[in-house]
Design a protein around this motif. Structure first.
Motif, PDB file in Angstrom:
ATOM      1  N   PHE A  28       0.829  -1.198   0.000  1.00 34.86           N
ATOM      2  CA  PHE A  28       0.000   0.000   0.000  1.00 34.86           C
ATOM      3  C   PHE A  28       0.872   1.260   0.000  1.00 34.86           C
ATOM      4  CE2 PHE A  28      -2.910   2.984   2.323  1.00 34.86           C
ATOM      5  CZ  PHE A  28      -3.778   3.164   1.258  1.00 34.86           C
ATOM      6  N   SER A  29       1.976   1.212   0.727  1.00 38.29           N
ATOM      7  CA  SER A  29       2.904   2.344   0.757  1.00 38.29           C
ATOM      8  C   SER A  29       3.498   2.601  -0.627  1.00 38.29           C
ATOM      9  CB  SER A  29       4.011   2.067   1.762  1.00 38.29           C
ATOM     10  OG  SER A  29       5.011   3.039   1.695  1.00 38.29           O
ATOM     11  N   GLU A  30       3.866   1.547  -1.313  1.00 40.92           N
ATOM     12  CA  GLU A  30       4.436   1.710  -2.651  1.00 40.92           C
ATOM     13  C   GLU A  30       3.403   2.251  -3.633  1.00 40.92           C
ATOM     14  OE1 GLU A  30       6.142  -2.037  -3.685  1.00 40.92           O
ATOM     15  OE2 GLU A  30       7.756  -1.827  -2.225  1.00 40.92           O
ATOM     16  N   ILE A  31       2.165   1.788  -3.507  1.00 42.44           N
ATOM     17  CA  ILE A  31       1.104   2.302  -4.380  1.00 42.44           C
ATOM     18  C   ILE A  31       0.912   3.796  -4.148  1.00 42.44           C
ATOM     19  CG2 ILE A  31      -1.391   2.227  -4.797  1.00 42.44           C
ATOM     20  CD1 ILE A  31      -1.214  -0.820  -4.277  1.00 42.44           C
ATOM     21  N   LEU A  32       0.856   4.192  -2.885  1.00 44.19           N
ATOM     22  CA  LEU A  32       0.702   5.614  -2.581  1.00 44.19           C
ATOM     23  C   LEU A  32       1.868   6.433  -3.119  1.00 44.19           C
ATOM     24  CD1 LEU A  32      -0.659   5.574   1.076  1.00 44.19           C
ATOM     25  CD2 LEU A  32      -1.846   6.362  -0.963  1.00 44.19           C
ATOM     26  N   PHE A  33       3.083   5.899  -2.983  1.00 44.56           N
ATOM     27  CA  PHE A  33       4.266   6.635  -3.436  1.00 44.56           C
ATOM     28  C   PHE A  33       4.218   6.876  -4.946  1.00 44.56           C
ATOM     29  CE2 PHE A  33       8.644   7.045  -4.857  1.00 44.56           C
ATOM     30  CZ  PHE A  33       9.105   8.041  -4.004  1.00 44.56           C
ATOM     31  N   PHE A  34       3.873   5.833  -5.696  1.00 42.73           N
ATOM     32  CA  PHE A  34       3.875   5.980  -7.153  1.00 42.73           C
ATOM     33  C   PHE A  34       2.674   6.767  -7.666  1.00 42.73           C
ATOM     34  CE2 PHE A  34       6.763   2.246  -6.876  1.00 42.73           C
ATOM     35  CZ  PHE A  34       7.874   2.902  -7.379  1.00 42.73           C
ATOM     36  N   GLU A  35       1.670   6.938  -6.826  1.00 42.59           N
ATOM     37  CA  GLU A  35       0.546   7.802  -7.199  1.00 42.59           C
ATOM     38  C   GLU A  35       0.844   9.271  -6.880  1.00 42.59           C
ATOM     39  OE1 GLU A  35      -2.940   6.287  -5.284  1.00 42.59           O
ATOM     40  OE2 GLU A  35      -3.270   4.795  -6.840  1.00 42.59           O
ATOM     41  N   GLY A  36       1.949   9.551  -6.201  1.00 40.87           N
ATOM     42  CA  GLY A  36       2.343  10.921  -5.935  1.00 40.87           C
ATOM     43  C   GLY A  36       2.092  11.388  -4.512  1.00 40.87           C
ATOM     44  N   ASN A  37       1.639  10.511  -3.638  1.00 40.95           N
ATOM     45  CA  ASN A  37       1.393  10.861  -2.233  1.00 40.95           C
ATOM     46  C   ASN A  37       2.592  10.439  -1.387  1.00 40.95           C
ATOM     47  OD1 ASN A  37      -1.237  11.705  -2.891  1.00 40.95           O
ATOM     48  ND2 ASN A  37      -1.978   9.614  -2.769  1.00 40.95           N
ATOM     49  N   ASN A  91       4.288  11.790   1.192  1.00 47.42           N
ATOM     50  CA  ASN A  91       4.226  11.883   2.662  1.00 47.42           C
ATOM     51  C   ASN A  91       3.375  10.777   3.263  1.00 47.42           C
ATOM     52  OD1 ASN A  91       5.885  14.117   2.813  1.00 47.42           O
ATOM     53  ND2 ASN A  91       4.186  15.559   2.658  1.00 47.42           N
ATOM     54  N   GLN A  92       2.242  10.488   2.649  1.00 44.78           N
ATOM     55  CA  GLN A  92       1.401   9.399   3.142  1.00 44.78           C
ATOM     56  C   GLN A  92       2.084   8.051   2.973  1.00 44.78           C
ATOM     57  OE1 GLN A  92      -2.249   9.849   0.993  1.00 44.78           O
ATOM     58  NE2 GLN A  92      -2.920  11.606   2.222  1.00 44.78           N
ATOM     59  N   ALA A  93       2.807   7.887   1.875  1.00 45.69           N
ATOM     60  CA  ALA A  93       3.513   6.636   1.621  1.00 45.69           C
ATOM     61  C   ALA A  93       4.607   6.402   2.667  1.00 45.69           C
ATOM     62  CB  ALA A  93       4.121   6.645   0.223  1.00 45.69           C
ATOM     63  N   ILE A  94       5.320   7.450   3.019  1.00 49.46           N
ATOM     64  CA  ILE A  94       6.364   7.316   4.044  1.00 49.46           C
ATOM     65  C   ILE A  94       5.742   6.968   5.387  1.00 49.46           C
ATOM     66  CG2 ILE A  94       8.115   8.588   5.335  1.00 49.46           C
ATOM     67  CD1 ILE A  94       8.711  10.098   2.705  1.00 49.46           C
ATOM     68  N   PHE A  95       4.625   7.596   5.713  1.00 53.41           N
ATOM     69  CA  PHE A  95       3.944   7.317   6.974  1.00 53.41           C
ATOM     70  C   PHE A  95       3.498   5.851   7.042  1.00 53.41           C
ATOM     71  CE2 PHE A  95      -0.028   7.168   9.450  1.00 53.41           C
ATOM     72  CZ  PHE A  95       0.486   7.522  10.683  1.00 53.41           C
ATOM     73  N   ILE A  96       2.874   5.358   5.992  1.00 51.01           N
ATOM     74  CA  ILE A  96       2.424   3.961   5.960  1.00 51.01           C
ATOM     75  C   ILE A  96       3.632   3.021   5.925  1.00 51.01           C
ATOM     76  CG2 ILE A  96       1.094   2.248   4.661  1.00 51.01           C
ATOM     77  CD1 ILE A  96      -0.666   4.355   5.895  1.00 51.01           C
TER      78      ILE A  96
END
Length: 58
Positions: A22-31, A33-38
């Motif tokens: 889920f973190s990787e998905i968020l990161f590649f979608e451009g989020n 900060n949220q990706a780092i948090f997750i």
């Protein structure tokens, strides 16, 4: 090899793996900060699993 793992071990591993994905998905979608948090949940979940193993041995 999987016979040594309890259901708790498997659930913790799956939750850590899903958190990583889920973190990787968020990161590649451009989020970023949220990706780092997750992504920071992964070592915490695994550390909690290690803690549970240590407590069971006592």
């Amino acid at each position: 090899m999987l016979k040594k793992f309890t259901i708790t071990d498997k659930l913790l591993f799956v939750s850590a793996f899903l958190s990583l994905i889920f973190s990787e998905i968020l990161f590649f979608e451009g989020n970023e900060n949220q990706a780092i948090f997750i992504g920071l949940w992964v070592p915490s979940i695994l550390a909690f699993g290690i803690y549970l193993k240590l407590v069971q041995k006592q």
